[in-house]
Scaffold this motif. Structure first.
Motif, PDB file in Angstrom:
ATOM      1  N   VAL A  65       0.814  -1.250  -0.003  1.00  0.00           N
ATOM      2  CA  VAL A  65       0.101  -0.006  -0.145  1.00  0.00           C
ATOM      3  C   VAL A  65       0.888   1.313  -0.127  1.00  0.00           C
ATOM      4  O   VAL A  65       1.972   1.281   0.450  1.00  0.00           O
ATOM      5  CB  VAL A  65      -1.048  -0.025   1.134  1.00  0.00           C
ATOM      6  CG1 VAL A  65      -0.322   0.109   2.546  1.00  0.00           C
ATOM      7  CG2 VAL A  65      -2.024   0.902   1.282  1.00  0.00           C
ATOM      8  N   ASP A  66       0.270   2.468  -0.609  1.00  0.00           N
ATOM      9  CA  ASP A  66       1.011   3.634  -0.426  1.00  0.00           C
ATOM     10  C   ASP A  66       0.471   4.418   0.666  1.00  0.00           C
ATOM     11  O   ASP A  66      -0.593   4.507   0.978  1.00  0.00           O
ATOM     12  CB  ASP A  66       0.661   4.613  -1.849  1.00  0.00           C
ATOM     13  CG  ASP A  66       1.147   4.195  -3.075  1.00  0.00           C
ATOM     14  OD1 ASP A  66       2.272   3.286  -2.978  1.00  0.00           O
ATOM     15  OD2 ASP A  66       0.984   4.352  -3.956  1.00  0.00           O
ATOM     16  N   GLY A  67       1.252   4.059   1.993  1.00  0.00           N
ATOM     17  CA  GLY A  67       1.020   4.917   3.251  1.00  0.00           C
ATOM     18  C   GLY A  67       1.820   3.899   4.246  1.00  0.00           C
ATOM     19  O   GLY A  67       2.490   3.034   3.909  1.00  0.00           O
ATOM     20  N   ASN A  68       1.321   3.759   5.347  1.00  0.00           N
ATOM     21  CA  ASN A  68       1.860   3.084   6.370  1.00  0.00           C
ATOM     22  C   ASN A  68       1.134   2.167   7.034  1.00  0.00           C
ATOM     23  O   ASN A  68       0.105   2.097   7.793  1.00  0.00           O
ATOM     24  CB  ASN A  68       2.381   4.218   7.707  1.00  0.00           C
ATOM     25  CG  ASN A  68       3.040   3.753   8.922  1.00  0.00           C
ATOM     26  OD1 ASN A  68       3.709   2.477   8.682  1.00  0.00           O
ATOM     27  ND2 ASN A  68       2.918   4.553   9.935  1.00  0.00           N
ATOM     28  N   ALA A  69       1.644   0.976   6.762  1.00  0.00           N
ATOM     29  CA  ALA A  69       1.045  -0.316   7.227  1.00  0.00           C
ATOM     30  C   ALA A  69       1.333  -0.588   8.684  1.00  0.00           C
ATOM     31  O   ALA A  69       2.450  -0.472   8.981  1.00  0.00           O
ATOM     32  CB  ALA A  69       1.344  -1.495   6.381  1.00  0.00           C
ATOM     33  N   THR A  70       0.349  -0.601   9.435  1.00  0.00           N
ATOM     34  CA  THR A  70       0.458  -0.577  11.116  1.00  0.00           C
ATOM     35  C   THR A  70       0.399  -2.016  11.680  1.00  0.00           C
ATOM     36  O   THR A  70       0.914  -2.086  12.778  1.00  0.00           O
ATOM     37  CB  THR A  70      -0.208   0.632  11.531  1.00  0.00           C
ATOM     38  OG1 THR A  70      -1.772  -0.227  11.372  1.00  0.00           O
ATOM     39  CG2 THR A  70      -0.092   1.686  11.172  1.00  0.00           C
ATOM     40  N   ASP A  71      -0.217  -2.905  11.056  1.00  0.00           N
ATOM     41  CA  ASP A  71      -0.532  -4.093  11.636  1.00  0.00           C
ATOM     42  C   ASP A  71      -1.042  -5.263  10.623  1.00  0.00           C
ATOM     43  O   ASP A  71      -1.550  -4.824   9.836  1.00  0.00           O
ATOM     44  CB  ASP A  71      -1.321  -3.870  12.963  1.00  0.00           C
ATOM     45  CG  ASP A  71      -1.278  -5.002  13.845  1.00  0.00           C
ATOM     46  OD1 ASP A  71      -0.265  -5.848  13.779  1.00  0.00           O
ATOM     47  OD2 ASP A  71      -1.801  -5.036  15.017  1.00  0.00           O
ATOM     48  N   TRP A  72      -0.806  -6.424  11.146  1.00  0.00           N
ATOM     49  CA  TRP A  72      -0.990  -7.542  10.207  1.00  0.00           C
ATOM     50  C   TRP A  72      -1.996  -8.467  11.288  1.00  0.00           C
ATOM     51  O   TRP A  72      -1.490  -9.129  12.107  1.00  0.00           O
ATOM     52  CB  TRP A  72       0.113  -8.151   9.819  1.00  0.00           C
ATOM     53  CG  TRP A  72      -0.074  -9.167   8.644  1.00  0.00           C
ATOM     54  CD1 TRP A  72      -1.178  -9.729   7.959  1.00  0.00           C
ATOM     55  CD2 TRP A  72       1.071  -9.427   7.563  1.00  0.00           C
ATOM     56  NE1 TRP A  72      -0.855 -10.371   6.760  1.00  0.00           N
ATOM     57  CE2 TRP A  72       0.582 -10.017   6.573  1.00  0.00           C
ATOM     58  CE3 TRP A  72       2.362  -8.929   7.593  1.00  0.00           C
ATOM     59  CZ2 TRP A  72       1.036 -10.554   5.708  1.00  0.00           C
ATOM     60  CZ3 TRP A  72       3.067  -9.344   6.452  1.00  0.00           C
ATOM     61  CH2 TRP A  72       2.866 -10.192   5.465  1.00  0.00           C
ATOM     62  N   GLY A  73      -3.266  -8.660  10.763  1.00  0.00           N
ATOM     63  CA  GLY A  73      -4.233  -9.313  11.545  1.00  0.00           C
ATOM     64  C   GLY A  73      -4.058 -10.629  11.474  1.00  0.00           C
ATOM     65  O   GLY A  73      -3.478 -11.148  10.528  1.00  0.00           O
TER      66      GLY A  73
END
Length: 81
Positions: A65-73
């Motif tokens: 993604v263009d952006g900040n991935a914050t977590d992986w469920g």
């Protein structure tokens, strides 16, 4: 996350090893999250504000993604802002 060639990179260490190993392809990472399966890493980069996934053994990162991935469920969903 540690430093490699004046840039951040992800390092992993097996529980039975004392030496961390740099994960090739993670240069510029600002943080890291493990996948639910423990086989992949998710990391954002500061330089281009994109998030990537990569095998924990290294390789070619795939842009998530263009952006900040914050977590992986647990279900495999990736949360980003």
């Amino acid at each position: 996350v540690g430093t490699y060639n004046n840039s951040a990179a992800i390092y992993v260490r097996a529980m039975d090893d004392t030496v961390p190993r740099r994960v090739r392809g993670t240069e510029g990472a600002t943080s890291v999250r493990w996948s639910p399966s423990g086989t992949e890493l998710l990391f954002p980069t500061l330089a281009n504000s994109r998030s990537f996934r990569i095998a924990s053994s290294g390789g070619t990162p795939t842009r998530v993604v263009d952006g900040n991935a914050t977590d992986w469920g647990e279900s495999g969903d990736i949360l980003f802002i």
